[in-house]
Design a protein around this motif. Structure first.
Motif, mmCIF file in Angstrom:
data_model
loop_
_atom_site.group_PDB
_atom_site.id
_atom_site.type_symbol
_atom_site.label_atom_id
_atom_site.label_comp_id
_atom_site.label_asym_id
_atom_site.label_seq_id
_atom_site.Cartn_x
_atom_site.Cartn_y
_atom_site.Cartn_z
ATOM 1 N N VAL A 64 26.810 -9.768 33.155
ATOM 2 C CA VAL A 64 26.268 -8.811 33.306
ATOM 3 C C VAL A 64 26.902 -8.210 34.205
ATOM 4 O O VAL A 64 27.866 -6.359 34.095
ATOM 5 C CB VAL A 64 25.131 -8.259 33.717
ATOM 6 N N LEU A 65 27.484 -8.560 35.531
ATOM 7 C CA LEU A 65 28.150 -7.771 36.119
ATOM 8 C C LEU A 65 29.549 -7.483 35.539
ATOM 9 O O LEU A 65 30.373 -6.630 35.808
ATOM 10 C CB LEU A 65 29.217 -8.266 37.770
ATOM 11 N N GLU A 66 30.073 -8.720 34.841
ATOM 12 C CA GLU A 66 31.508 -8.121 34.016
ATOM 13 C C GLU A 66 31.411 -7.296 33.497
ATOM 14 O O GLU A 66 32.566 -6.193 33.505
ATOM 15 C CB GLU A 66 31.689 -9.654 33.490
ATOM 16 N N ALA A 67 30.685 -7.407 32.567
ATOM 17 C CA ALA A 67 30.748 -6.119 31.396
ATOM 18 C C ALA A 67 30.331 -5.447 31.892
ATOM 19 O O ALA A 67 31.304 -4.078 31.472
ATOM 20 C CB ALA A 67 29.591 -6.979 30.700
ATOM 21 N N ALA A 68 30.075 -4.421 33.500
ATOM 22 C CA ALA A 68 29.783 -3.374 33.950
ATOM 23 C C ALA A 68 31.392 -2.582 34.024
ATOM 24 O O ALA A 68 30.804 -1.374 34.461
ATOM 25 C CB ALA A 68 28.425 -3.647 35.068
#
Length: 467
Positions: A64-68
């Motif tokens: 999720v953090l990578e996508a964000a």
């Protein structure tokens, strides 16, 4: 954001409409249907590549953090955000994330099962080992048989395996016993269990708080006259008696007796804590808190910077920390701290051990035996002289010297004396039985017959022990 089946708030809908990318923890949940009409990327593949629950949540948070980093992301989980471990990781790293809550799994389970208690502890099945004693519990995330087994074991310990509970899957509710939790046909993320304790006098399991509550009931104005009349002074002897009965059960290898006697020892401890609470001195919680803090402090080789490679090293660390804790700055302080009301043999051994730490001790059991021989001679002289005060004094020296010999030889004096008395008792019983079988009264035997039957008794006891 959290989502529930058929329940998306206006604010959540706005967030979904404006998101560049929508991620969802799993499509294998009824709430996934609430996202119909949106382009969604599921993270189900992370489940397959993760080794355990902890790594799963770390991997989900990382994804999720990578996508964000690339776009505005809306991450959706089943139930409430506060119940999702991956969300907790994300929020810890990025406190600026917007949280849109939904109906929690625990609240859904509580309301669906119709629990009536107001004190409910809610916990994920994956954290059920952290569940402590409570009035009622709602456990969610029971998504497989293995996890169901963990939940069963923990709830059995807290509430008792025969206690009724509600097993939920979505909107369906089934009343079962706790021992049946891992015997259901199907498990998924929508499964939960709710349970609450019954009437106090009919509970299947009790804890230390319940024990204190029982004593308070007994000491209430309408309680038991005997319990109300007691003080710490009046029942202090009971603790010693119960401790001896526990040790006796241990020596017999009687597990059932140990269980009962351990309870009796705890009863005495709880009795004192309740009476002290009545006087505003300390509570059972105070005593337990002090105990745990003491264990943490004294085990600095586990919880601090000290090192201990062996049991001997660990004991040295314990003793060092104990002296610091009690403000003992001299060897005399440690010797004076030995309780005076200990059994004399046990006290003598403990005083000897503590005084020896300064280096003042015999070189070996042999040198200590020489001192014992000297003291025996002085006792003999006192007996010949008939001076009762001198006899008393020299007898104490003999006993203390004997304790020193045993201590230096690595023998627990209390246990050794106990074993010797037990051996003598068995031999005496056999001695009298053998004499009676020959028609002789032991009080009428001459010394030679005493020796004869005693030798037979020693052989008989030895043969019984060897069988």
């Amino acid at each position: 954001m959290g989502i529930c089946k058929g329940d998306v708030t206006l604010r959540a809908k706005e967030a979904l409409d404006n998101a560049t990318e929508i991620l969802v923890r799993t499509a294998d949940a009824e709430s996934f249907g609430s996202l119909a009409g949106y382009e969604v990327r599921t993270l189900d593949e992370i489940y397959e590549s993760s080794r355990n629950f902890d790594s799963l949540n770390r991997n989900l948070a990382s994804a999720v953090l990578e996508a964000a980093k690339k776009s505005d992301v809306c991450y959706c989980v089943d139930g409430a955000v506060c119940e999702d471990e991956a969300c907790k990781i994300i929020l810890k790293k990025h406190r600026d994330c917007e949280v849109l809550e939904s109906v929690s799994k625990a609240s859904h389970a509580y309301n669906t099962s119709r629990l009536t208690g107001s004190e409910v502890t809610c916990v994920s099945a994956y954290s059920v080992e952290n569940l402590k004693s409570c009035r009622a519990a709602a456990v969610y995330d029971i998504d497989c048989e293995y996890i169901a087994g963990m939940v069963k074991e923990k709830l059995s310990y807290v509430f008792g395996e025969e206690t009724d509970c509600c097993f939920l899957r979505g909107e369906s509710v089934k009343k079962i016993k706790i021992y049946e939790i891992d015997r259901q046909k199907h498990y998924d993320g929508a499964c939960a269990v709710c349970v609450q304790e019954g009437d106090f006098l009919k509970k299947e399991r009790y804890d230390f708080a319940d024990l204190e509550q029982m004593i308070k009931l007994l000491r209430a104005p309408d309680g038991c006259p005997w319990d109300r009349a007691q003080t710490s002074e009046s029942i202090k002897g009971n603790m010693i008696e119960e401790a001896y009965e526990l040790v006796d059960a241990i020596e017999r290898g009687d597990a059932d007796g140990m269980e009962e006697e351990t309870g009796d020892v705890l009863l005495q401890a709880a009795f004192h804590s309740v009476m002290s609470e009545e006087k505003g001195e300390y509570t059972g919680g105070d005593a337990l808190t002090r105990l745990v803090k003491k264990l943490i402090f004294r085990h600095s080789h586990i919880f601090g910077g000290d090192k201990a490679a062996s049991a001997t090293d660990a004991l040295s660390v314990w003793d060092k920390n104990k002296r610091v804790e009690k403000g003992q700055t001299t060897y005399s302080d440690t010797v004076l701290a030995v309780p005076k009301n200990m059994p004399a043999c046990m006290r003598a051994q403990k005083v000897g051990k503590r005084s020896a730490k300064c280096g003042m001790d015999f070189l070996s059991p042999v040198s200590a035996s020489e001192k014992l021989s000297e003291e025996v001679g002085e006792l003999l002289d006192a007996c010949i002289g008939g001076d009762k005060e001198a006899i008393f004094d020299e007898a104490g020296d003999v006993l203390l010297s004997a304790v020193n010999v045993c201590r230096l030889a690595g023998v627990d004096c209390e246990l050794a004396l106990h074993a010797a008395v037990e051996k003598f008792t068995k031999r005496f019983v056999e001695f009298e039985k053998l004499a009676q079988e020959k028609g002789e009264k032991i009080e009428e035997l001459d010394p030679s017959r005493w020796d004869y039957y005693w030798a037979l008794a020693k052989d008989a006891v030895k043969r019984n022990q060897d069988r």
